[in-house]
Design an enzyme around this catalytic site. Structure first.
Site, PDB file in Angstrom:
ATOM      1  N   GLU A  76       0.807  -1.227   0.000  1.00 20.15           N
ATOM      2  CA  GLU A  76       0.000   0.000   0.000  1.00 20.15           C
ATOM      3  C   GLU A  76       0.834   1.269   0.000  1.00 20.15           C
ATOM      4  O   GLU A  76       0.507   2.232  -0.683  1.00 20.15           O
ATOM      5  CB  GLU A  76      -0.962   0.015   1.198  1.00 20.15           C
ATOM      6  CG  GLU A  76      -2.188  -0.875   1.020  1.00 20.15           C
ATOM      7  CD  GLU A  76      -1.989  -2.282   1.555  1.00 20.15           C
ATOM      8  OE1 GLU A  76      -0.839  -2.648   1.865  1.00 20.15           O
ATOM      9  OE2 GLU A  76      -2.991  -3.022   1.659  1.00 20.15           O
TER      10      GLU A  76
ATOM     11  N   HIS B 157     -10.494  -4.994  10.778  1.00 25.49           N
ATOM     12  CA  HIS B 157     -11.223  -4.904   9.501  1.00 25.49           C
ATOM     13  C   HIS B 157     -12.595  -4.264   9.681  1.00 25.49           C
ATOM     14  O   HIS B 157     -13.508  -4.526   8.901  1.00 25.49           O
ATOM     15  CB  HIS B 157     -11.403  -6.295   8.877  1.00 25.49           C
ATOM     16  CG  HIS B 157     -10.198  -6.849   8.185  1.00 25.49           C
ATOM     17  ND1 HIS B 157      -9.030  -7.105   8.831  1.00 25.49           N
ATOM     18  CD2 HIS B 157      -9.978  -7.190   6.887  1.00 25.49           C
ATOM     19  CE1 HIS B 157      -8.139  -7.599   7.975  1.00 25.49           C
ATOM     20  NE2 HIS B 157      -8.689  -7.656   6.781  1.00 25.49           N
TER      21      HIS B 157
END
Lengths: 306, 328
Positions: free
Chosen positions: B66, B135
């Protein structure tokens, strides 16, 4: 190189005297890297640099008055006084900016390489960084992306031996940046970074590889930082003999000697170049002193684009 | 604005896909970058079909990297492309915050406008499916706290498409935050949408102004159906820009404001809205501004525990009724 030397020497003095605010990191002793790499680039090639980026920005063609005024924080600065030493930029000359986050320029220049490739711009994109930034994840992530996408990106590592206060050998088992690069299947060269001709030739080769679509190149340019991490750093962590050894290999004097020995220039001509550089910096300094601060409302301009 | 009205009713995730396709179609400089967004069609199938249609130079798979690819997106935006960069779960901004916080949102300002960074950071959040503490986070307040970043959170099918298109057309960085609990939600794709930066009165009412965004819009509308109080539900659509004027206008009539969000309550965006209402229209209030939000704990895995923490229509209705009862 003479201009960078004069600029950095003056900036060091101006900072000591309190005329320049903020933080300042000079590149004295590393001028051959800036001149050698940028001299091999086109004006529209992209370049991103570091907190120690004055030399790279000047070598890429930024206006000297605009640079000095920016370091003073003036409205006439390259960034209107809102960037400062660590954020000078001049996109019209492909200069995407100095950056105060160690290693941050490498992903950005990867994106510039992606634009160049996808939009058919034909531009090479160069990221300057220090060997200390090789311990940041950004080096590894950006290098891998450039490799899998065959991007025209040159990773120009200015290996000056020290990441801020810390010697490179203390921070990695593999001191060779080119050696660490091997893991990514990317071509790398290690070059004497105090020999401007050698840097220039190596960059020429790297540019050729990039423009012909062969993907990224890592250049490890071995040099030395004369001053501290920041201006005012007394550098107790550096052995004096080591510092002296590198000062004896002053890149500017090496370049001048080579020019005289080859007959390309006389000592008098070179003295005139140095004097002209001094005069240029005198003028830029005086102009910066006289320039206005940004208007108060400028603090609120360009928070959002458009 | 493209007209897809004939496809109604459409699922929220299909509307995102339509927005992506329209953005890629209308501007060759738009690219989509992310993990598994290509031939795989995205981990939640949101990008399905785009790789086939636009090719691997426009819809680009990245390594699980990322910091590298989000930063590359920012660099590409500085140099002529208009990237949409997908961050698979919003929680993962932890490993790529530098390009968002120190680069994309600073470079235009620091260069006095010489650089612009037209990029969309596309990400999704959404608790309620036992995704666990790494998450499930709604971190929009963190992003809204960074000057220079627009933050949009579509709560409807129409906004899922149109706010995405607006974000791509924006000249600066925009965080576009989906809620995956809405992915299967069906709705009508409407035309003539509101611009980015305007709130929408999702349901008119008289007693309490309920301010929300994202997934909790559904909960608030359900609460409005059952509550004994008359709720005026405002969907902010974007936190930055914040259309606080629409909130003030409603509060002037109702005198009561309830802010509802899925993100944890402490130091959340609800606090900013409550502060502004207190600063600007305090004299018109009949009761204190109240909040319904998730308590400030990491989201537990256990389904029952998770359910007990998230805002519910019942809790929203009760809070609204409480506001009416305590009013002066």
């Amino acid at each position: 190189m003479a201009l960078i030397r004069a600029f950095e020497t003056r900036v060091s003095e101006l900072y000591r005297d309190g005329e320049i605010p903020g933080f300042v990191h000079t590149s004295l002793g590393q001028e051959a890297v800036a001149a050698g790499v940028c001299g091999a680039l086109r004006e529209d090639d992209y370049m991103a640099t570091t907190h120690r980026g004055h030399g790279h920005v000047l070598a890429k063609g930024a206006d000297v008055d605009g640079m000095m005024a920016e370091l003073f924080g003036r409205a006439t600065g390259l960034c209107g006084g809102k960037g400062g030493s660590m954020h000078v930029a001049d996109p019209a000359r492909g200069i995407l900016g100095a950056n105060a986050i160690v290693g941050a320029g490498m992903p950005l220049i990867t994106g510039a390489g992606l634009s160049s490739k996808l939009l058919g711009q034909g531009r090479v994109a160069v990221a300057f960084f220090g060997e200390g930034a090789v311990n940041q994840g950004t080096f590894h992530e950006a290098l891998n992306l450039c490799a899998i996408w065959d991007l025209p990106v040159i990773f120009a590592c200015e290996n000056n031996g020290y990441a801020e206060f810390s010697a490179n050998a203390d921070m990695t088992r593999v001191a060779s940046v080119a050696g660490r690069t091997a893991a990514y299947g990317v071509h790398a060269e290690t070059v004497d970074g105090n020999d401007v001709a050698a840097v220039h030739e190596a960059t020429d080769r790297a540019v050729e590889r990039c423009r012909s679509g062969e993907g990224p190149v890592v250049l490890e340019l071995m040099t030395y930082r004369w001053h501290g991490h920041y201006e005012g750093d007394a550098q107790p962590y550096k052995p004096e003999a080591e510092a002296q050894e590198w000062r004896d290999r002053d890149p500017l004097i090496l370049a001048e000697r080579a020019l005289v020995e080859s007959g390309a220039a006389t000592a008098d001509e070179l003295a005139a170049v140095r004097a002209a550089a001094e005069a240029r910096i005198d003028a830029a300094t005086e102009a910066a002193r006289q320039a206005p601060d940004p208007a108060p409302e400028e603090a609120f301009a360009h928070v959002f684009a458009g | 604005m493209s007209s897809q009205a004939e496809i109604v009713p459409t699922r929220y995730m299909e509307a995102i896909n339509l927005g992506l396709a329209d953005a890629l179609e209308e501007d060759d400089r738009v690219i989509l970058l992310g993990i598994d967004v290509g031939a795989g069609g995205g981990i939640f199938t949101v990008t399905r079909g785009l790789h086939e249609r636009f090719g691997s130079e426009r819809v680009i798979d990245t390594p699980i990297s990322e910091m590298g690819y989000v930063g590359a997106g920012v660099g590409a935006a500085m140099t002529g492309l208009r990237p949409i960069v997908e961050i698979m779960f919003m929680d993962f901004i932890s490993v790529c915050l530098d390009p968002i916080m120190n680069q994309a949102t600073k470079l235009g300002y620091m260069t006095n406008g010489a650089l612009s960074v037209p990029i969309v950071f596309r990400m999704q959040t959404g608790a309620g499916r036992s995704a666990g503490a790494q998450h499930s986070q709604s971190l929009e307040a963190m992003l809204a706290h960074i000057p220079g970043l627009k933050v949009v959170m579509p709560a409807t099918v129409t906004d899922a498409r149109d706010l995405l298109l607006e974000a791509v057309r924006d000249p600066g960085p925009v965080a576009y935050i989906e809620n995956r609990r809405l992915y299967a939600m069906k709705g009508d794709l409407e035309t003539d949408p509101l611009p980015l930066g305007k709130a929408r009165v999702a349901r008119p009412g008289d007693d309490v102004t309920v301010v929300t965004w994202g997934q909790t819009l559904r909960d608030c509308l359900k609460a409005a159906e059952t509550s004994s109080a008359s709720l005026e539900v405002i969907d902010l659509r974007s936190l930055v820009p914040l259309d606080i004027e629409t909130v003030y206008r409603s509060a002037e009539r109702t005198g009561r404001v309830l802010v509802v969000h899925e993100a944890v309550q402490d130091f959340g965006a609800g606090a900013e809205i409550a502060a502004r209402v207190g600063e600007e229209v305090f004299d018109l209030l009949l009761a204190p501004v109240r909040r319904v939000a998730t308590p400030a704990v990491p989201m537990p895995f256990n389904p029952a525990l998770e359910r007990s923490l998230l805002p519910s229509p019942e809790a929203i209705a009760a809070a609204a009724e409480g506001l009416v009862a305590e009013g002066r």
